[in-house]
Design an enzyme around this catalytic site. Sequence first.
Site, PDB file in Angstrom:
ATOM      1  N   TYR A 105       0.814  -1.216   0.000  1.00 36.48           N
ATOM      2  CA  TYR A 105       0.000   0.000   0.000  1.00 36.48           C
ATOM      3  C   TYR A 105       0.851   1.270   0.000  1.00 36.48           C
ATOM      4  CZ  TYR A 105      -4.207  -2.761   0.969  1.00 36.48           C
ATOM      5  OH  TYR A 105      -5.256  -3.655   0.896  1.00 36.48           O
ATOM      6  N   TYR A 150     -11.615  -0.720  -0.534  1.00 36.79           N
ATOM      7  CA  TYR A 150     -11.730  -0.239   0.848  1.00 36.79           C
ATOM      8  C   TYR A 150     -10.430   0.363   1.360  1.00 36.79           C
ATOM      9  CZ  TYR A 150      -9.027  -3.857   3.337  1.00 36.79           C
ATOM     10  OH  TYR A 150      -8.009  -4.647   3.834  1.00 36.79           O
ATOM     11  N   ARG A 151      -9.360   0.204   0.587  1.00 33.40           N
ATOM     12  CA  ARG A 151      -8.039   0.659   1.021  1.00 33.40           C
ATOM     13  C   ARG A 151      -7.199   0.832  -0.230  1.00 33.40           C
ATOM     14  NH1 ARG A 151      -4.886  -2.934   5.558  1.00 33.40           N
ATOM     15  NH2 ARG A 151      -3.157  -1.521   6.043  1.00 33.40           N
TER      16      ARG A 151
END
Length: 516
Positions: free
Chosen positions: A93, A470-471
Amino acid sequence: MSKYVALPAGVSEKVFDTALAEYRAILGPDHVITAAERLVPYNKIMLPVDDERHAPSAAICPGSVEEVQRCVAVCNKHKVPVWPISTGKNFGYGSAAPATRGQVVMDLRRMNRILDVDADLCTALVEPGVTYQQMYDHLQDNKIPLWLSCPAPSAIVGPLGNTVDRGVGYTPYGEHFMFQCGMEVVLPDASLLRTGMGSLPNSNTWQVFKWGYGPYLDGIFTQSNYGIVTKMGLWLMPAPPDFRPFVIRYDDEADIVTAVETLRPLRMANIIPNAVVIVHALWEAGSAYARSDHFTGPGAFTDDAVRTMVKKTGMGVWNLYAGLYGSPEQNDVAWKIVQGAVKASGKGRILTAAEVGEDPVFKYRADLMQGRMNTKEFGLYNWRGGGGSCWFAPVSQARGSETLKQMEMAKRILNRHGIDYVAEFIVGWRDMHHVIDLLFDRTDFNQTRAAHACYRELLQEFAAQGYGVYRANTAFMDEVADCYGDAKRKINATLKRALDPNGIIAPGKSGIWATV
């Protein structure tokens, strides 16, 4: 040419010199980092973009909330943007690197105290630098019969960072933000806020009652840039007298429909209380094998190669891991219900720990379902080699048809770009997090370019079908925010301007800016 690796946007070298001198006066010279070689860990991304896009200008390492406040005041005075991290292990991420070039990384790892554990009320209060391993060791060393819920690569990451990014785990407490209670936040003007009951002087209910009085605020400090969370309460799970992990293995990709339809009623009725994971064979294999052990051809791993690998290894194409928690009597009843549901579905091989034997992958999943530490999932990064990882994580309804549709969409796009479908579904009560790891060789220009194009195509096509992630990773935060529409971006910007008019905390985080 600047003497720094990068400069913060809109900040001159002279102004930055002054800000750094003020940070050093607050933190000491050892805790203000500008040398290029010492900044490498803060720019070690795995994403399919150039490192230079995310290069920090410096890193500062406060050791207390007071030091955080004083550093934020300096940031405000000189308009220096700051990117807070807890442990910085946000692999796939964006890791520790800021969303945009030139931000100062505020590394909170020195703030690593476990401030309180209440064994009766099953609560804890921690600082940002506390890791799951540290928390686990504290419980073990003090013989406190409580369990954590942790994400898969758990030992070196922390509960505060994972929770404020709305991560998930695999126990009955697996929806981590749901089991968070109370935050301390340094606001952009350097003032201090305690949410919920923490705003009350001498409160002893800060970690037991989430809501406090008036609007509930904790949520706005998750996946946002409205403040720096310096303390967080969380609820821990009482260790059950009996825990029974099991796996259901399915032999065909289309069996995901049966798996979900069998699971959902059991999950919603709390017969199976934990956050279940349904793991595809390639994710399963990535924890134990190299890709070349089973496939050496060009392009993406083929369906035929998956079937051959499954037969050879004994795993399923889909592998559903779940557990029963409670007294032996409760679990005896629940086990009969689960067995009956699987038998009635006509598909799936259900196996207990005793039947599986010494399978290291099963042990790894069983450990996760009881909050035990491991780093086994990092084996995925050896699947293809080359250090490239970019997670795409759309949400699905907990319906078999929806899950099958998402899988087929993802495989079609991934395969077009030569990328394997390495994925799992993490099952909540009514939703499923579809986590797909785009694994690629970051030293290979063509693979890196393909991964970037693939992520963008996944994002656009899934959004067009009504599926949001969601991320998001730091390279695509603006594009993900665009998927959620103008109204949401405008309200995010309105809050940003109200709380952070100088835009100094993590500009660009989650696509949030002071202007749109």
